[in-house]
Motif scaffolding. Sequence first.
Motif, PDB file in Angstrom:
ATOM      1  N   ILE A 110    -110.654  10.483  21.693  1.00  0.00           N
ATOM      2  CA  ILE A 110    -110.772   9.730  20.503  1.00  0.00           C
ATOM      3  C   ILE A 110    -109.497   9.660  19.850  1.00  0.00           C
ATOM      4  CG2 ILE A 110    -112.413   9.355  18.416  1.00  0.00           C
ATOM      5  CD1 ILE A 110    -114.478  10.888  19.929  1.00  0.00           C
ATOM      6  N   GLY A 111    -109.371   8.439  19.097  1.00  0.00           N
ATOM      7  CA  GLY A 111    -108.043   8.024  18.423  1.00  0.00           C
ATOM      8  C   GLY A 111    -107.786   6.927  18.070  1.00  0.00           C
ATOM      9  N   SER A 112    -106.822   6.776  17.200  1.00  0.00           N
ATOM     10  CA  SER A 112    -106.492   5.167  17.003  1.00  0.00           C
ATOM     11  C   SER A 112    -105.841   4.432  17.983  1.00  0.00           C
ATOM     12  CB  SER A 112    -105.465   5.111  15.707  1.00  0.00           C
ATOM     13  OG  SER A 112    -106.003   5.799  14.412  1.00  0.00           O
ATOM     14  N   PRO A 113    -105.537   3.209  17.862  1.00  0.00           N
ATOM     15  CA  PRO A 113    -104.758   2.570  18.856  1.00  0.00           C
ATOM     16  C   PRO A 113    -103.418   3.020  18.989  1.00  0.00           C
ATOM     17  CG  PRO A 113    -106.143   0.940  17.848  1.00  0.00           C
ATOM     18  CD  PRO A 113    -106.194   2.076  16.910  1.00  0.00           C
ATOM     19  N   GLY A 114    -102.943   3.206  20.337  1.00  0.00           N
ATOM     20  CA  GLY A 114    -101.442   3.540  20.598  1.00  0.00           C
ATOM     21  C   GLY A 114    -101.206   4.932  20.634  1.00  0.00           C
ATOM     22  N   VAL A 115    -102.142   5.821  20.657  1.00  0.00           N
ATOM     23  CA  VAL A 115    -101.783   7.496  20.468  1.00  0.00           C
ATOM     24  C   VAL A 115    -101.775   8.045  21.772  1.00  0.00           C
ATOM     25  CG1 VAL A 115    -102.712   7.558  18.061  1.00  0.00           C
ATOM     26  CG2 VAL A 115    -104.348   7.892  20.257  1.00  0.00           C
ATOM     27  N   GLY A 116    -102.063   7.044  22.779  1.00  0.00           N
ATOM     28  CA  GLY A 116    -101.858   7.620  23.985  1.00  0.00           C
ATOM     29  C   GLY A 116    -103.304   7.974  25.038  1.00  0.00           C
ATOM     30  N   LYS A 117    -104.330   7.514  24.383  1.00  0.00           N
ATOM     31  CA  LYS A 117    -105.632   7.865  25.055  1.00  0.00           C
ATOM     32  C   LYS A 117    -105.758   7.238  26.486  1.00  0.00           C
ATOM     33  CE  LYS A 117    -107.945   5.520  21.982  1.00  0.00           C
ATOM     34  NZ  LYS A 117    -106.871   4.835  21.326  1.00  0.00           N
ATOM     35  N   THR A 118    -105.348   6.048  26.759  1.00  0.00           N
ATOM     36  CA  THR A 118    -105.436   5.258  27.994  1.00  0.00           C
ATOM     37  C   THR A 118    -104.456   6.040  28.990  1.00  0.00           C
ATOM     38  OG1 THR A 118    -106.041   3.136  27.075  1.00  0.00           O
ATOM     39  CG2 THR A 118    -105.105   3.106  29.286  1.00  0.00           C
TER      40      THR A 118
END
Length: 258
Positions: A110-118
């Motif tokens: 869980i996190g904002s776009p661009g933080v490395g989740k994908t």
Amino acid sequence: METIAKEYLQLKNKLNMLGLLQMEANLDQLLESVTTKEMTLVAALNHALDAELDIREIKKRNHLIQLAGFPFEKTFEEFDFSFQPVLDRDKVLSLKDLSFVDRHENILFIGSPGVGKTHLSIALGLECIKNEKSTYFIHCSELIEQLPKAAKDNKLEGKLRFLNRYAVLIIDEVGFIPFSPEAANYLFQLISRRYEKKSLIITTNKPISQWGEMFGDPALANALLDRLLHHSKVIKIPGRSYRTKDLVSELEERRRES
């Protein structure tokens, strides 16, 4: 000499027909190592077969990676943990033992776009494939388009069976596109089928508290989360966007100069 040459060609042809292409390519080196007594015949054959098995394993892994549908390949080694210092590095890397798959647990990034989740979900998916655990990656936007279409074409059951056959299913970017009631219901069916039987890896930009709003149905969201979170590890990434870090640095530099 003529007989030896003929037998040599026959041997190469047979290796080719059997698909032992690595052995065929290295046949001269293999024969030389035996002739010069650098290796015994048994040792040379073992060495050649090991190389053949290594090549086949690489090809098999590459084929499974292709079938998994990853948009790109990223590993844990490529992830910049220093840019996300709040993220518990040890907790993330502990997932590499894949015990969560054996226990049929889920992972939520869980996190904002661009933080490395994908990035992390794909790195974990690649680890699964390396360890022969079937894995499939799909963007949530594709999923909520495909499931209603399959239902309309009377193919929903087949689509759900296809998605359920994988030991690990990665659903990326849940929450970027709103769910229709129909799509939300089909996603619930999918998660219910996998509950306590298969693992899910989900990335989302929405905190769990907003899932009721995201699905437009608090009761459905609660039922879905009940199954999703019962056996799960939730990893929150509260950092800044890695993709825009260079732009932010440039803007800060200009601000200092002005």
